[in-house]
Design an enzyme around this catalytic site. Structure first.
Site, PDB file in Angstrom:
ATOM      1  N   TYR A 179       0.838  -1.188   0.000  1.00 31.24           N
ATOM      2  CA  TYR A 179       0.000   0.000   0.000  1.00 31.24           C
ATOM      3  C   TYR A 179       0.882   1.251   0.000  1.00 31.24           C
ATOM      4  O   TYR A 179       2.094   1.172  -0.153  1.00 31.24           O
ATOM      5  CB  TYR A 179      -0.970  -0.030   1.182  1.00 31.24           C
ATOM      6  N   ARG A 227       3.064  -2.250  10.887  1.00 29.24           N
ATOM      7  CA  ARG A 227       2.780  -3.467  10.130  1.00 29.24           C
ATOM      8  C   ARG A 227       3.493  -3.416   8.786  1.00 29.24           C
ATOM      9  O   ARG A 227       3.384  -2.440   8.048  1.00 29.24           O
ATOM     10  CB  ARG A 227       1.284  -3.661   9.907  1.00 29.24           C
ATOM     11  N   CYS A 350     -11.785 -19.972   3.374  1.00 28.55           N
ATOM     12  CA  CYS A 350     -12.335 -20.010   2.012  1.00 28.55           C
ATOM     13  C   CYS A 350     -12.301 -18.643   1.343  1.00 28.55           C
ATOM     14  O   CYS A 350     -12.371 -18.552   0.104  1.00 28.55           O
ATOM     15  CB  CYS A 350     -13.766 -20.536   2.036  1.00 28.55           C
ATOM     16  N   CYS A 354     -15.652 -13.061   3.422  1.00 30.11           N
ATOM     17  CA  CYS A 354     -14.839 -12.088   4.166  1.00 30.11           C
ATOM     18  C   CYS A 354     -13.880 -11.328   3.256  1.00 30.11           C
ATOM     19  O   CYS A 354     -13.468 -10.212   3.572  1.00 30.11           O
ATOM     20  CB  CYS A 354     -14.076 -12.770   5.286  1.00 30.11           C
ATOM     21  N   GLU A 416     -31.127 -38.177   6.107  1.00 29.81           N
ATOM     22  CA  GLU A 416     -30.002 -38.296   5.185  1.00 29.81           C
ATOM     23  C   GLU A 416     -30.061 -39.670   4.521  1.00 29.81           C
ATOM     24  O   GLU A 416     -30.157 -40.691   5.211  1.00 29.81           O
ATOM     25  CB  GLU A 416     -28.681 -38.101   5.918  1.00 29.81           C
TER      26      GLU A 416
END
Length: 646
Positions: A179, A227, A350, A354, A416
């Site tokens: 950044y 950071r 995954c 998010c 099931e």
């Protein structure tokens, strides 16, 4: 208490950064939520999201990047509260919510993404120099002017002063991921010839001036963190040796701790690492910084409680940072503390909701925790009129629907047709690198059992099944089945789910995987990691064309590193016992193999859906039996269906 945390003593040791005392070594990573109001002021949802994570037992929460100016990236010009006292007031609301739960609050302060800015605006982007935009390589960024740099330094100083007024416990300089500040620090992006470019000291000048402005504002005893990446991990990016030089330089200036990660947007795989990088995937790089520079180090990156404890035991880092695991389960620390490891909802890494929603300019969420960043909207209470609920299908969507319905006090029976629960996750979780899928199914089953769900295995349900006659509500979650196209010789191939579940059906050294989607590539990678010779054949012009970049890149890199070959824009014409006949850009080709895997995708199990809905009009249909999707569609669909049963 010592007995309860006997497996995680290091995680629950107290810590200290400058004069700030922390109750444990678990820190929440700063992750953008896109949940603030349009002017940048915190929304109620954002405040409650942070309150909920603090309540879960972490030692410190680093609040997502707060922009000290809106005059850099064109896409953040809407943040009109930036560099105002109104921004400080918003920070105070979040910080008080965090403090009210016994947690320390650190503000991460940044100035934008620069050349990496999201492509939500057509205006020219800005960077340290006139370098190409990441998302639009044919467009050059403009370079900051000297006056703009001076204004930026001043804005950081004012932000630090306002952070103190808002009662933050610490502040963090946002200088990672390539950044804006990283663009000044790194020769690959800093081509300036003035006092802010060229030599190491010149490239670090803006960061030095920002630190000094912030230190002057907060005083000598207030913790300031920084950071940055230990290594950019691309040709021409910053190396570990250069990062060590930077950390030592900033340490001498007075930075109190370093939040160390990896990578940038080039060859993007470390910003939000996926399952393919493994647990605690950045710890070894952080450890090299700690060893070389003798500084306090915080580190994120796919930690499990066990890998986190190990990293602390081995002295590789001082604090464990978790972002996505705390989105998935904010109570993770408290559950560990109480000896309830099995009750922690696993993060699947995954990235679907998010991270994926960030590319859509949407508020984030979670594939497995639907209430994340929506804590105000969903509350569970026992219903006054419990219903008899039938859930058809024991995959992730059906299990989630059963769990949520039972938590609301309904009487839930899940049917099931197979002898095990889990649906397609049973096959998908077979590769070692996808163990979190298995953990999630185990978690769902356990929570359903605790909530009183009754499981009926080996039970096929149709619209005429007598089991449905006394039910008040039905949730259909029949999932999907493998799709096998009408290709000559298809019977000579082993379907990919069958290959995962019954490895005895596959043998030999040389494999062809027909289909280059996620399931095909995962199977190819698993085989290659076992030393097999693997070729993927895919009809589209690239493998996993619809996968999120943050997931696709690391998968492609692992396939490359394990010498998996691929043939794209190539169609399977015939499958033989000893190989396949395919049609590619250069004509017909024969590829020999000892074993052929069919990974052509899946199709909805929709055989009974219409008849079921016609007979029982209130039936709710979710997941792959409507439209084949990913885990989020199944789990969130199950949540919403069950939550609607008030």
């Amino acid at each position: 208490m010592l007995k309860m945390v006997k497996n995680y003593e290091k995680l629950f040791e107290r810590g200290k950064i400058k004069n700030m005392s922390l109750k444990n070594r678990i820190v929440m990573s700063p992750m953008g939520t896109f949940s603030e109001n349009h002017d940048g002021f915190p929304s109620g949802a954002q405040i409650e999201y942070y309150r909920r994570r603090a309540r879960g037992g972490i030692g410190m929460l680093i609040i997502e990047a707060q922009y000290c100016t809106n005059k850099t990236d064109p896409w953040i010009d809407y943040i009109t509260t930036a560099d105002t006292d109104q921004q400080m007031k918003g920070w105070s609301y979040i910080i008080e919510a965090i403090h009210s739960e016994g947690c320390k609050a650190c503000l991460q302060i940044g100035c934008g993404l620069g050349r990496n800015a999201f492509p939500f605006s057509d205006a020219q982007m800005v960077s340290a120099s006139e370098v190409p935009s990441f998302y639009f390589p044919d467009k050059l960024c403009r370079a900051f002017t000297i006056d703009e740099i001076h204004d930026l330094v001043g804005a950081f100083g004012r932000a630090a002063q306002r952070a103190v007024v808002a009662e933050a416990d610490a502040i963090e300089i946002h200088a990672h991921s390539g950044y804006i500040l990283d663009q000044f620090m790194t020769p690959a992006w800093n081509k300036r010839t003035d006092e802010y470019g060229g030599s190491f000291e010149n490239r670090m000048r803006i960061v030095k001036e920002i630190y000094e402005a912030m230190r002057a504002a907060v005083g000598p005893d207030f913790p300031i963190l920084m950071r940055m990446a230990a290594d950019h991990d691309f040709d021409g990016g910053r190396t570990l040796e250069e990062s060590i030089q930077i950390v030592n330089y900033m340490k001498e200036l007075g930075v109190d701790a370093f939040d160390i990660d990896m990578g940038c947007y080039e060859d993007k795989q470390w910003i939000c690492p996926s399952i393919y990088q493994g647990d605690s995937c950045m710890v070894d790089y952080a450890a090299k910084i700690k060893e070389a520079c003798d500084v306090i180090v915080l580190c994120a990156g796919n930690h499990s409680p066990e890998s986190a404890e190990k990293a602390l035991e081995e002295g590789k880092v001082d604090y464990i940072m978790m972002g996505r695991p705390l989105i998935a389960d904010p109570d993770l620390p408290n559950k560990l503390l109480e000896g309830r490891r099995e009750d922690i909802r696993p993060c699947l890494l995954c990235n679907q909701i998010c991270v994926g929603r960030l590319y859509e300019n949407r508020k984030i969420g979670c594939a497995v925790n639907t209430v994340a960043v929506a804590e105000q909207d969903y509350t569970f209470k026992k219903t006054d009129s419990p219903k008899k609920v039938a859930v058809i299908g024991g995959g992730p969507g059906g299990l989630e629907a059963a769990r949520v319905a039972a938590l609301q006090g309904h009487h839930v029976t899940l049917y099931e047709k197979n002898n095990v629960l889990g649906g397609q996750f049973n096959a998908a979780s077979a590769p070692k690198f996808k163990h979190r899928l298995r953990e999630f199914i185990d978690w769902e089953i356990l929570q359903c059992e605790k909530a009183g769900v009754v499981f009926k295995l080996n039970t096929t349900i149709t619209p005429d099944s007598p089991e449905l006659e006394d039910k008040d509500r039905i949730i259909a979650a029949m999932g999907a089945s493998p799709f096998l196209p009408n290709i000559p010789g298809i019977e000579n191939a082993v379907e990919v789910c069958d290959a995962h579940l019954h490895p005895e059906k596959i043998s030999g050294q040389k494999f062809v995987v027909c289909g280059g989607g996620i399931s095909g590539c995962d199977e190819a990678l698993e085989l290659a990691m076992d030393g097999k010779d693997v070729t993927i054949i895919e009809m589209q012009d690239q493998l996993c064309p619809t996968a999120l970049l943050d997931n696709r890149n690391p998968l492609m890199f692992r396939l490359r590193d394990n010498h998996v070959k691929s043939m794209v824009s190539t169609t399977i014409k015939e499958i033989r016992p000893d190989g396949v006949v395919a049609e590619g850009p250069d004509g017909e080709v024969e590829v020999s193999a000892d074993c052929i895997i069919a990974a052509f995708g899946t199709k909805p199990n929709s055989e009974y859906v219409d008849a079921l809905c016609e007979k029982y009009p209130t039936t709710l249909v979710i997941g792959d039996c409507v439209k084949v999707g990913q885990v989020a569609e199944a789990v969130r669909g199950g949540f919403f269906a069950a939550y609607s049963l008030h």
